[in-house]
Scaffold this motif. Structure first.
Motif, PDB file in Angstrom:
ATOM      1  N   GLU A  70       3.855   1.998  19.260  1.00 65.42           N
ATOM      2  CA  GLU A  70       2.807   1.028  18.959  1.00 65.42           C
ATOM      3  C   GLU A  70       1.494   1.367  19.627  1.00 65.42           C
ATOM      4  OE1 GLU A  70       5.182   0.258  22.000  1.00 65.42           O
ATOM      5  OE2 GLU A  70       6.329   0.236  20.168  1.00 65.42           O
ATOM      6  N   ALA A  71       1.544   2.105  20.721  1.00 68.22           N
ATOM      7  CA  ALA A  71       0.308   2.434  21.429  1.00 68.22           C
ATOM      8  C   ALA A  71      -0.491   3.515  20.716  1.00 68.22           C
ATOM      9  CB  ALA A  71       0.637   2.888  22.846  1.00 68.22           C
ATOM     10  N   VAL A  72       0.198   4.371  19.975  1.00 72.90           N
ATOM     11  CA  VAL A  72      -0.471   5.486  19.314  1.00 72.90           C
ATOM     12  C   VAL A  72      -0.741   5.182  17.848  1.00 72.90           C
ATOM     13  CG1 VAL A  72      -0.300   7.925  18.731  1.00 72.90           C
ATOM     14  CG2 VAL A  72       0.638   7.084  20.894  1.00 72.90           C
ATOM     15  N   ALA A  73       0.212   4.532  17.212  1.00 73.28           N
ATOM     16  CA  ALA A  73       0.038   4.163  15.809  1.00 73.28           C
ATOM     17  C   ALA A  73       0.249   2.662  15.706  1.00 73.28           C
ATOM     18  CB  ALA A  73       1.048   4.907  14.937  1.00 73.28           C
ATOM     19  N   ASP A  74      -0.808   1.920  15.983  1.00 71.80           N
ATOM     20  CA  ASP A  74      -0.659   0.481  16.119  1.00 71.80           C
ATOM     21  C   ASP A  74      -0.488  -0.239  14.788  1.00 71.80           C
ATOM     22  OD1 ASP A  74      -3.154   0.786  15.097  1.00 71.80           O
ATOM     23  OD2 ASP A  74      -4.222  -0.108  16.782  1.00 71.80           O
ATOM     24  N   ASP A  75      -0.457   0.537  13.730  1.00 69.21           N
ATOM     25  CA  ASP A  75      -0.280  -0.092  12.429  1.00 69.21           C
ATOM     26  C   ASP A  75       1.109   0.126  11.861  1.00 69.21           C
ATOM     27  OD1 ASP A  75      -1.717   2.493  10.268  1.00 69.21           O
ATOM     28  OD2 ASP A  75      -0.588   2.601  12.152  1.00 69.21           O
ATOM     29  N   VAL A  76       2.063   0.557  12.702  1.00 71.11           N
ATOM     30  CA  VAL A  76       3.383   0.873  12.175  1.00 71.11           C
ATOM     31  C   VAL A  76       4.308  -0.341  12.171  1.00 71.11           C
ATOM     32  CG1 VAL A  76       3.241   3.275  12.843  1.00 71.11           C
ATOM     33  CG2 VAL A  76       4.240   1.613  14.422  1.00 71.11           C
ATOM     34  N   ALA A  77       3.924  -1.435  12.805  1.00 75.76           N
ATOM     35  CA  ALA A  77       4.784  -2.602  12.815  1.00 75.76           C
ATOM     36  C   ALA A  77       4.941  -3.152  11.401  1.00 75.76           C
ATOM     37  CB  ALA A  77       4.201  -3.677  13.722  1.00 75.76           C
ATOM     38  N   GLN A  78       6.123  -3.644  11.128  1.00 79.76           N
ATOM     39  CA  GLN A  78       6.400  -4.139   9.781  1.00 79.76           C
ATOM     40  C   GLN A  78       5.518  -5.335   9.464  1.00 79.76           C
ATOM     41  OE1 GLN A  78      10.479  -5.028   9.081  1.00 79.76           O
ATOM     42  NE2 GLN A  78      10.197  -5.304   6.882  1.00 79.76           N
ATOM     43  N   ALA A  79       4.863  -5.279   8.343  1.00 79.05           N
ATOM     44  CA  ALA A  79       3.971  -6.358   7.929  1.00 79.05           C
ATOM     45  C   ALA A  79       4.713  -7.302   6.994  1.00 79.05           C
ATOM     46  CB  ALA A  79       2.742  -5.783   7.225  1.00 79.05           C
ATOM     47  N   PRO A  80       4.268  -8.570   6.942  1.00 81.31           N
ATOM     48  CA  PRO A  80       4.888  -9.516   5.994  1.00 81.31           C
ATOM     49  C   PRO A  80       4.767  -8.987   4.566  1.00 81.31           C
ATOM     50  CG  PRO A  80       3.491 -10.664   7.578  1.00 81.31           C
ATOM     51  CD  PRO A  80       3.232  -9.203   7.777  1.00 81.31           C
ATOM     52  N   GLY A  81       5.856  -9.069   3.838  1.00 79.88           N
ATOM     53  CA  GLY A  81       5.838  -8.614   2.458  1.00 79.88           C
ATOM     54  C   GLY A  81       5.846  -7.110   2.304  1.00 79.88           C
ATOM     55  N   GLU A  82       6.242  -6.395   3.322  1.00 80.06           N
ATOM     56  CA  GLU A  82       6.263  -4.935   3.277  1.00 80.06           C
ATOM     57  C   GLU A  82       7.254  -4.464   2.217  1.00 80.06           C
ATOM     58  OE1 GLU A  82       6.204  -1.750   6.803  1.00 80.06           O
ATOM     59  OE2 GLU A  82       8.130  -2.760   6.604  1.00 80.06           O
ATOM     60  N   SER A  83       6.813  -3.518   1.407  1.00 76.72           N
ATOM     61  CA  SER A  83       7.685  -2.992   0.354  1.00 76.72           C
ATOM     62  C   SER A  83       8.682  -1.999   0.948  1.00 76.72           C
ATOM     63  CB  SER A  83       6.843  -2.293  -0.709  1.00 76.72           C
ATOM     64  OG  SER A  83       6.257  -1.108  -0.180  1.00 76.72           O
ATOM     65  N   ALA A  84       9.680  -1.653   0.148  1.00 80.24           N
ATOM     66  CA  ALA A  84      10.682  -0.686   0.598  1.00 80.24           C
ATOM     67  C   ALA A  84      10.030   0.664   0.896  1.00 80.24           C
ATOM     68  CB  ALA A  84      11.765  -0.537  -0.465  1.00 80.24           C
ATOM     69  N   GLU A  90       6.888   1.210   1.779  1.00 82.31           N
ATOM     70  CA  GLU A  90       6.089   1.067   2.998  1.00 82.31           C
ATOM     71  C   GLU A  90       6.970   1.053   4.233  1.00 82.31           C
ATOM     72  OE1 GLU A  90       2.316  -1.513   1.243  1.00 82.31           O
ATOM     73  OE2 GLU A  90       4.135  -2.517   1.961  1.00 82.31           O
ATOM     74  N   SER A  91       8.128   0.440   4.117  1.00 83.60           N
ATOM     75  CA  SER A  91       9.057   0.407   5.242  1.00 83.60           C
ATOM     76  C   SER A  91       9.558   1.809   5.572  1.00 83.60           C
ATOM     77  CB  SER A  91      10.240  -0.510   4.910  1.00 83.60           C
ATOM     78  OG  SER A  91      11.182  -0.528   5.962  1.00 83.60           O
ATOM     79  N   LEU A  92       9.861   2.592   4.530  1.00 80.00           N
ATOM     80  CA  LEU A  92      10.301   3.975   4.749  1.00 80.00           C
ATOM     81  C   LEU A  92       9.202   4.811   5.404  1.00 80.00           C
ATOM     82  CD1 LEU A  92      12.242   4.698   1.430  1.00 80.00           C
ATOM     83  CD2 LEU A  92      13.216   4.471   3.727  1.00 80.00           C
ATOM     84  N   GLU A  93       7.957   4.610   4.938  1.00 76.46           N
ATOM     85  CA  GLU A  93       6.839   5.362   5.510  1.00 76.46           C
ATOM     86  C   GLU A  93       6.624   4.990   6.980  1.00 76.46           C
ATOM     87  OE1 GLU A  93       3.613   4.461   2.947  1.00 76.46           O
ATOM     88  OE2 GLU A  93       4.295   5.791   1.330  1.00 76.46           O
ATOM     89  N   ARG A  94       6.754   3.686   7.275  1.00 79.07           N
ATOM     90  CA  ARG A  94       6.608   3.248   8.655  1.00 79.07           C
ATOM     91  C   ARG A  94       7.681   3.862   9.542  1.00 79.07           C
ATOM     92  NH1 ARG A  94       9.348  -0.454  11.144  1.00 79.07           N
ATOM     93  NH2 ARG A  94      10.112  -1.336   9.180  1.00 79.07           N
ATOM     94  N   ALA A  95       8.937   3.849   9.062  1.00 77.61           N
ATOM     95  CA  ALA A  95      10.037   4.417   9.832  1.00 77.61           C
ATOM     96  C   ALA A  95       9.833   5.909  10.080  1.00 77.61           C
ATOM     97  CB  ALA A  95      11.364   4.177   9.103  1.00 77.61           C
ATOM     98  N   GLU A  96       9.279   6.600   9.080  1.00 75.97           N
ATOM     99  CA  GLU A  96       9.032   8.032   9.232  1.00 75.97           C
ATOM    100  C   GLU A  96       7.948   8.290  10.274  1.00 75.97           C
ATOM    101  OE1 GLU A  96       9.008  12.176   8.775  1.00 75.97           O
ATOM    102  OE2 GLU A  96      10.488  10.593   8.472  1.00 75.97           O
ATOM    103  N   ARG A  97       6.918   7.454  10.273  1.00 74.05           N
ATOM    104  CA  ARG A  97       5.860   7.602  11.272  1.00 74.05           C
ATOM    105  C   ARG A  97       6.427   7.388  12.678  1.00 74.05           C
ATOM    106  NH1 ARG A  97       0.465   7.061   9.648  1.00 74.05           N
ATOM    107  NH2 ARG A  97      -0.101   5.706  11.388  1.00 74.05           N
TER     108      ARG A  97
END
Length: 211
Positions: free
Chosen positions: A123-137, A139-146
């Motif tokens: 979260e300190a380096v990529a502060d936008d990786v937290a799951q957002a409300p209504g996140e699509s599948a 987007e969730s995969l992309e976040r997990a990869e990051r």
């Protein structure tokens, strides 16, 4: 009176406790050497969250981190009669930096004894990786990869960069204190942090390496 003597021991009364809680570390160290045991309790309360945030990166269970925190303060207590006197003679006490060195040494020894270091600085380096409300599948995969790429990059950092990054992000220490803690110059601490963040951001934002 705010202080009374009981059985040859100096006991801090509530009003004195409040005064100690507002005192700088060097005053607490001096008070403890003078027999005021509550002063060390205040030091523990003041710095235990910092120590916990640092050592938890080296363990997989919160209870192990709690044990390391307790061990760090016990080491500090054991060395207090020898070390605190040096603090008071030199002026402002570098208590926090000294305590952090103790904690990091214990944590590294713990990690070397078979425990895997657990970096979670995502979260300190990529502060936008937290799951957002209504996140699509997707987007969730992309976040997990990051997250995966940042964790891998943290593990791959040189030891010194990893330590500076942890002290700066987890501990919130200024570069001056980081330098004192690690025995390096303040400029070197800034350079190490810059390189660490640059490498981590490249791992998050750049194309994934093949191999």
């Amino acid at each position: 009176m705010s202080i009374r003597e009981t059985g040859g021991r100096v006991v801090a009364m509530p009003s004195r406790r409040m005064a100690l809680e507002q005192a700088p570390d060097e005053v607490l160290c001096r008070a403890f050497l003078d027999g005021e045991e509550t002063a060390f309790e205040v030091l523990v309360t003041r710095h235990q969250a910092l120590v916990f945030s640092l050592v938890r990166r080296y363990v997989s269970r919160p209870e192990d981190a709690a044990d390391l925190v307790q061990g760090a303060f016990l080491r500090a207590l054991e060395a207090s009669q020898r070390v605190f006197g040096r603090f008071t003679r030199l002026g402002p006490a570098p208590f926090r930096s000294w305590l952090v060195r103790i904690a990091l040494n214990l944590a590294r020894n713990h990690a070397r004894q078979g425990q895997r270091w657990r970096p979670v600085l995502v979260e300190a380096v990529a502060d936008d990786v937290a799951q957002a409300p209504g996140e699509s599948a997707q987007e969730s995969l992309e976040r997990a990869e990051r997250e995966r790429r940042v964790r891998a990059a943290v593990l791959a950092l040189p030891r010194r960069q990893r330590e500076v990054l942890t002290l700066r992000i987890d501990g919130g220490l200024p570069f001056k204190d980081i330098a004192q803690t690690l025995g390096i110059t303040e400029n070197n601490a800034k350079v190490q942090f810059h390189h660490a963040v640059k490498r981590l951001k490249a791992s998050v934002d750049g194309p994934e390496e093949k191999g």
